[in-house]
Motif scaffolding. Structure first.
Motif, PDB file in Angstrom:
ATOM      1  N   THR A  25       0.833  -1.197   0.000  1.00 20.34           N
ATOM      2  CA  THR A  25       0.000   0.000   0.000  1.00 20.34           C
ATOM      3  C   THR A  25       0.869   1.249   0.000  1.00 20.34           C
ATOM      4  N   GLU A  26       1.861   1.282   0.868  1.00 19.40           N
ATOM      5  CA  GLU A  26       2.733   2.456   0.950  1.00 19.40           C
ATOM      6  C   GLU A  26       3.457   2.700  -0.369  1.00 19.40           C
ATOM      7  N   HIS A  27       3.997   1.644  -0.956  1.00 18.05           N
ATOM      8  CA  HIS A  27       4.718   1.799  -2.229  1.00 18.05           C
ATOM      9  C   HIS A  27       3.803   2.387  -3.301  1.00 18.05           C
ATOM     10  N   VAL A  28       2.625   1.816  -3.458  1.00  9.96           N
ATOM     11  CA  VAL A  28       1.711   2.254  -4.514  1.00  9.96           C
ATOM     12  C   VAL A  28       1.247   3.690  -4.295  1.00  9.96           C
ATOM     13  N   LEU A  29       0.848   4.019  -3.073  1.00 13.61           N
ATOM     14  CA  LEU A  29       0.316   5.360  -2.809  1.00 13.61           C
ATOM     15  C   LEU A  29       1.390   6.442  -2.717  1.00 13.61           C
ATOM     16  N   GLN A  30       2.611   6.079  -2.350  1.00 15.06           N
ATOM     17  CA  GLN A  30       3.631   7.090  -2.089  1.00 15.06           C
ATOM     18  C   GLN A  30       4.764   7.162  -3.111  1.00 15.06           C
ATOM     19  N   ARG A  31       5.200   6.033  -3.679  1.00 11.39           N
ATOM     20  CA  ARG A  31       6.446   6.058  -4.437  1.00 11.39           C
ATOM     21  C   ARG A  31       6.413   5.441  -5.830  1.00 11.39           C
ATOM     22  N   CYS A  32       5.466   4.638  -6.153  1.00 11.35           N
ATOM     23  CA  CYS A  32       5.496   3.869  -7.401  1.00 11.35           C
ATOM     24  C   CYS A  32       5.581   4.802  -8.618  1.00 11.35           C
ATOM     25  N   ASN A  33       6.647   4.651  -9.380  1.00 11.80           N
ATOM     26  CA  ASN A  33       6.843   5.481 -10.570  1.00 11.80           C
ATOM     27  C   ASN A  33       5.773   5.224 -11.621  1.00 11.80           C
ATOM     28  N   ARG A  34       5.260   4.036 -11.624  1.00  7.85           N
ATOM     29  CA  ARG A  34       4.241   3.656 -12.602  1.00  7.85           C
ATOM     30  C   ARG A  34       2.971   4.505 -12.466  1.00  7.85           C
ATOM     31  N   HIS A  35       2.697   4.987 -11.268  1.00  9.82           N
ATOM     32  CA  HIS A  35       1.474   5.738 -11.002  1.00  9.82           C
ATOM     33  C   HIS A  35       1.745   7.191 -10.606  1.00  9.82           C
ATOM     34  N   GLN A  36       2.879   7.710 -11.020  1.00 10.12           N
ATOM     35  CA  GLN A  36       3.262   9.080 -10.672  1.00 10.12           C
ATOM     36  C   GLN A  36       2.255  10.114 -11.187  1.00 10.12           C
ATOM     37  N   GLN A  37       1.805   9.974 -12.411  1.00 12.12           N
ATOM     38  CA  GLN A  37       0.861  10.949 -12.981  1.00 12.12           C
ATOM     39  C   GLN A  37      -0.453  10.959 -12.206  1.00 12.12           C
ATOM     40  N   GLU A  38      -0.957   9.787 -11.886  1.00 13.53           N
ATOM     41  CA  GLU A  38      -2.207   9.698 -11.131  1.00 13.53           C
ATOM     42  C   GLU A  38      -2.047  10.297  -9.738  1.00 13.53           C
ATOM     43  N   ARG A  39      -0.875  10.080  -9.127  1.00 13.91           N
ATOM     44  CA  ARG A  39      -0.603  10.613  -7.796  1.00 13.91           C
ATOM     45  C   ARG A  39      -0.595  12.147  -7.827  1.00 13.91           C
ATOM     46  N   ILE A  40       0.086  12.722  -8.804  1.00 11.48           N
ATOM     47  CA  ILE A  40       0.162  14.181  -8.927  1.00 11.48           C
ATOM     48  C   ILE A  40      -1.212  14.772  -9.209  1.00 11.48           C
ATOM     49  N   ALA A  41      -2.021  14.070  -9.989  1.00 12.81           N
ATOM     50  CA  ALA A  41      -3.365  14.568 -10.308  1.00 12.81           C
ATOM     51  C   ALA A  41      -4.236  14.680  -9.051  1.00 12.81           C
ATOM     52  N   GLN A  42      -4.013  13.819  -8.070  1.00 16.85           N
ATOM     53  CA  GLN A  42      -4.821  13.846  -6.844  1.00 16.85           C
ATOM     54  C   GLN A  42      -4.192  14.699  -5.752  1.00 16.85           C
ATOM     55  N   TRP A  43      -2.871  14.605  -5.611  1.00 15.06           N
ATOM     56  CA  TRP A  43      -2.175  15.314  -4.545  1.00 15.06           C
ATOM     57  C   TRP A  43      -1.070  16.158  -5.165  1.00 15.06           C
ATOM     58  N   SER A  44      -1.297  17.461  -5.257  1.00 13.59           N
ATOM     59  CA  SER A  44      -0.315  18.343  -5.905  1.00 13.59           C
ATOM     60  C   SER A  44       0.932  18.557  -5.052  1.00 13.59           C
ATOM     61  N   SER A  45       0.840  18.256  -3.773  1.00 16.96           N
ATOM     62  CA  SER A  45       2.008  18.362  -2.890  1.00 16.96           C
ATOM     63  C   SER A  45       2.126  17.072  -2.083  1.00 16.96           C
ATOM     64  N   ALA A  46       3.274  16.919  -1.452  1.00 16.20           N
ATOM     65  CA  ALA A  46       3.509  15.708  -0.655  1.00 16.20           C
ATOM     66  C   ALA A  46       2.422  15.559   0.408  1.00 16.20           C
ATOM     67  N   THR A  47       1.855  14.361   0.478  1.00 12.64           N
ATOM     68  CA  THR A  47       0.783  14.074   1.428  1.00 12.64           C
ATOM     69  C   THR A  47       1.151  12.803   2.179  1.00 12.64           C
ATOM     70  N   PRO A  48       1.115  12.830   3.501  1.00 13.14           N
ATOM     71  CA  PRO A  48       1.476  11.638   4.275  1.00 13.14           C
ATOM     72  C   PRO A  48       0.544  10.462   3.996  1.00 13.14           C
ATOM     73  N   LEU A  49       1.090   9.273   4.060  1.00  6.51           N
ATOM     74  CA  LEU A  49       0.308   8.053   3.846  1.00  6.51           C
ATOM     75  C   LEU A  49      -0.876   7.988   4.807  1.00  6.51           C
ATOM     76  N   HIS A  50      -0.658   8.346   6.050  1.00  3.44           N
ATOM     77  CA  HIS A  50      -1.719   8.292   7.051  1.00  3.44           C
ATOM     78  C   HIS A  50      -2.922   9.143   6.629  1.00  3.44           C
ATOM     79  N   GLN A  51      -2.664  10.293   6.055  1.00  7.51           N
ATOM     80  CA  GLN A  51      -3.739  11.169   5.592  1.00  7.51           C
ATOM     81  C   GLN A  51      -4.491  10.542   4.416  1.00  7.51           C
ATOM     82  N   LYS A  52      -3.764   9.882   3.531  1.00  2.00           N
ATOM     83  CA  LYS A  52      -4.389   9.247   2.378  1.00  2.00           C
ATOM     84  C   LYS A  52      -5.299   8.092   2.794  1.00  2.00           C
ATOM     85  N   LEU A  53      -4.950   7.423   3.878  1.00  2.00           N
ATOM     86  CA  LEU A  53      -5.719   6.249   4.319  1.00  2.00           C
ATOM     87  C   LEU A  53      -6.731   6.547   5.419  1.00  2.00           C
ATOM     88  N   TYR A  54      -6.463   7.539   6.253  1.00  2.00           N
ATOM     89  CA  TYR A  54      -7.307   7.794   7.421  1.00  2.00           C
ATOM     90  C   TYR A  54      -7.811   9.225   7.515  1.00  2.00           C
TER      91      TYR A  54
END
Length: 82
Positions: free
Chosen positions: A33-62
């Motif tokens: 979960t942490e890899h996919v939501l925080q670091r996976c290069n494969r999903h970088q574009q999708e991550r940036i589209a949702q979170w324009s700045s660094a967002t802690p994993l805890h916030q994404k899940l809870y």
């Protein structure tokens, strides 16, 4: 995704013993979960589209409803089955 019980490779390999390896298709890191939501290069574009700045994993899940909607949108856009 919160509990770690999901369809990502690391869980399917280590806990369920039904997948041959725990690594993410993008690299040699385990697909967690942490890899996919925080670091996976494969999903970088999708991550940036949702979170324009660094967002802690805890916030994404809870986080609040808005945070959880972003996480759901990310999972959908990334084409992940969790």
């Amino acid at each position: 995704m919160r509990s770690g019980h999901n369809r990502l490779n690391a869980h399917m390999h280590r806990k369920l013993k039904i997948f041959p390896f725990p690594t993410c298709p993008c690299c040699e890191e385990d697909q967690t979960t942490e890899h996919v939501l925080q670091r996976c290069n494969r999903h970088q574009q999708e991550r940036i589209a949702q979170w324009s700045s660094a967002t802690p994993l805890h916030q994404k899940l809870y986080g609040g409803l808005g945070d959880l909607k972003k996480t759901t949108n990310f999972i959908t856009a990334a084409g992940l089955v969790v």
